[in-house]
Each structure stands twice: as structure tokens, then as C-alpha cells.
Design a protein around this motif. Sequence first.
Motif, PDB file in Angstrom:
ATOM      1  N   PRO A 189       0.808  -1.221   0.000  1.00 27.52           N
ATOM      2  CA  PRO A 189       0.000   0.000   0.000  1.00 27.52           C
ATOM      3  C   PRO A 189       0.842   1.273   0.000  1.00 27.52           C
ATOM      4  O   PRO A 189       1.942   1.303   0.542  1.00 27.52           O
ATOM      5  CB  PRO A 189      -0.790  -0.113   1.304  1.00 27.52           C
ATOM      6  N   PHE A 209      -2.988   3.656   2.139  1.00 30.01           N
ATOM      7  CA  PHE A 209      -3.930   2.869   2.928  1.00 30.01           C
ATOM      8  C   PHE A 209      -4.592   3.728   4.010  1.00 30.01           C
ATOM      9  O   PHE A 209      -3.945   4.525   4.667  1.00 30.01           O
ATOM     10  CB  PHE A 209      -3.212   1.688   3.592  1.00 30.01           C
ATOM     11  N   ASN A 251      -1.039   4.663   7.085  1.00 28.28           N
ATOM     12  CA  ASN A 251      -0.379   4.008   5.950  1.00 28.28           C
ATOM     13  C   ASN A 251       1.005   3.485   6.332  1.00 28.28           C
ATOM     14  O   ASN A 251       1.399   2.385   5.943  1.00 28.28           O
ATOM     15  CB  ASN A 251      -0.260   4.974   4.765  1.00 28.28           C
ATOM     16  N   ASP A 281       1.570  -0.375  -4.973  1.00 26.99           N
ATOM     17  CA  ASP A 281       0.424   0.415  -5.416  1.00 26.99           C
ATOM     18  C   ASP A 281       0.937   1.742  -5.974  1.00 26.99           C
ATOM     19  O   ASP A 281       2.083   2.137  -5.728  1.00 26.99           O
ATOM     20  CB  ASP A 281      -0.521   0.653  -4.225  1.00 26.99           C
ATOM     21  N   SER A 334      -6.151  -1.115  -2.000  1.00 28.94           N
ATOM     22  CA  SER A 334      -5.370  -1.892  -2.971  1.00 28.94           C
ATOM     23  C   SER A 334      -4.655  -3.074  -2.334  1.00 28.94           C
ATOM     24  O   SER A 334      -4.281  -4.029  -3.011  1.00 28.94           O
ATOM     25  CB  SER A 334      -4.339  -0.991  -3.642  1.00 28.94           C
ATOM     26  N   ILE A 335      -4.492  -3.021  -1.027  1.00 25.04           N
ATOM     27  CA  ILE A 335      -3.826  -4.090  -0.270  1.00 25.04           C
ATOM     28  C   ILE A 335      -4.613  -5.411  -0.321  1.00 25.04           C
ATOM     29  O   ILE A 335      -4.100  -6.462   0.023  1.00 25.04           O
ATOM     30  CB  ILE A 335      -3.614  -3.614   1.192  1.00 25.04           C
ATOM     31  N   GLU A 393      -8.278  -0.057  -8.688  1.00 26.91           N
ATOM     32  CA  GLU A 393      -7.229  -1.019  -8.306  1.00 26.91           C
ATOM     33  C   GLU A 393      -6.880  -1.955  -9.455  1.00 26.91           C
ATOM     34  O   GLU A 393      -5.787  -2.533  -9.478  1.00 26.91           O
ATOM     35  CB  GLU A 393      -7.692  -1.869  -7.110  1.00 26.91           C
TER      36      GLU A 393
END
Length: 309
Positions: A12, A15, A39, A65, A74-75, A102
Motif C-alpha cells: 500500500p 492505505f 499508511n 500500489d 489496494s492491499i 485497483e
Amino acid sequence: MQITNTILMIRPVAFRKNEQTAVNNYFQEDLQIKNAEINKKAQKEFDDFVETLRTHGVNVIVIDDRKETDTPDSIFPNNWVSSHDSGTVVVYPMFAENRRKERREDIFDVLEESGFKINDIIDYTAAEESGVFLEGTGSILKDRVHQKAYCALSERAHEELFIEFCEDFDCFPVIFTANQTVEGERKPIYHTNVMMAMAETFAVICLDTIDDKKERKNVLTHLKKDGKEVMPITEEQMHSFAGNMLQVIGANDKRFMVMSTAAYQSLRKEQITFIQKHCDIIHSPLDTIETCGGGSARCMMAEVFLPKS
């Protein structure tokens, strides 16, 4: 084969708690710290988790990402992509608009550069225009050996599209509804893979979430008929992400059940013994990711089943 030794993971860069997914992901909570700090903590948890997997001989492909897309979830790549031993890659329609960013074709190039073969891409994303969603292996739990697919219906798992998936992949659909209690109300659980995990010889499942007795019996009948030993977990354990586990292959063909430390700590002694009878356990702390993202270890790992090129 039911499980693989190769996992795709996305590191990430932005995040945080995603306000667009929080509307029906009741596992997400607020953390009273700034997004940059969130994050940073998530990156540390991610890196430590990857290192733990690699230490046990799991092949992990890590892709960063991209900052410009601003994709807080996206994680959790397993929701937008899955791969299959036929060489097929599937791209899925997603509930939250900001999660659709994503989806990245360059990731397929990385997989091919890593020695995997992609023969075909099936793209279900047009269903988004009709407000129909099916979020990958978050929604679909495949028993690849017995050609069955389990799905708890929700806003993120549409029955008709799930059946279409089953037809495309020649799977028998096992459909049910799973609920959790939110402020005194029973509401659908957003993803099947937070209440259920499928391993080679066993399954972990929160049976208490399947309120309909006939549906519960049907799910159990299928699992037992296919020789799966069943380990029930409580709703409380599910909220510690004890259902969000994944079995993988490590060094020397050794099997591991992967979970977060919170999930591991929620298990009773006899449940740990149950799993260890089948395989060893790997766990890693994912507290920030679980709290803000409402997903855990399994959600972070997109399995690679593609044939070698």
C-alpha cells in the motif's frame, strides 16, 4: 490443486479507512491517527507479513500500489482478480467506485515476466453498470478439487453473476446467506471469506452466521460429503478474523495455514490443535490493516494458479 505456493500481494501507498466500503463492511473501525501514520503502520505490517511468508518458503510477488490512483484498499487484490490453472485470469466488478481503480493490466505483465502463462482473460466488470457485483475470492470460495464454489450472498456477491461464474468454470454453486449482528440487527456479511476458509482437508466456518437452518445443513452436507473436516468458529472469533485464513504451500511442499496474530490469539487451544493436525500455522500482526481495512491475511493474498510458461 486446491492450494498454491505463489501469492500476489500489493504494497500500500495510500492505505486508510475507505469511506466507500465502510457502508456495508461492518468490520471497519476508525483509528484516531492521521492517514499518513495509518499508511506507515500498514506498510510495516505488510512488509513483516511478506517476510514471514518468504521465510517459510512461500513465493510472494510484491507489486507497489500507485499513489496517483488513491486506492486505499489496494492491499486486498483478491477482490478484483483471480487466476486459474487453465491459464485464465478473471477480473471482477466491485461495489466501491474507488476500488475499481485497483484493477491494473500491468500486473498481468508482471505475472508473465515472473514465468506464468496467461491464455485468456474473463472480464465481468460490465456488470457494474447494472449495479451487480462479485468481488473475487472475497465472494467466492472455491473447492478446486471437487469443482464446487461457496458463496454468501450480499451486496458484493450477486447470485446471478455467481451462477454465471460457476457455469464458466464448471463449478457446482453452493449458495447461502451469512449474517452478523450490527447494533442489534442481523445484516449480511460483506464477503464469504471472512466467515469461511477452505483448506485441502478441512474447512473453517462460522456456522452461527448462517441463520437459515436448511442452508446451514446444506453447506455442512457438501463439506462433509467431500471429506472436509469442519472446524466451527464463533461470531466473536470471526470478528477477530479467524475465518479469514488461507492455506498455502511453502518450502519442501510443506502446508501452512496463514492468518493474522489477532485471529490466532482468538482461537481456543483445541482449535489450534485441530489445525495443526492438518498443517502448521503462520501468523503475523495485522492490527492496523484489520481495523481500518476490515480485512485480514486472506484478503491480502491473491493466489496464483496459472501454469508456468
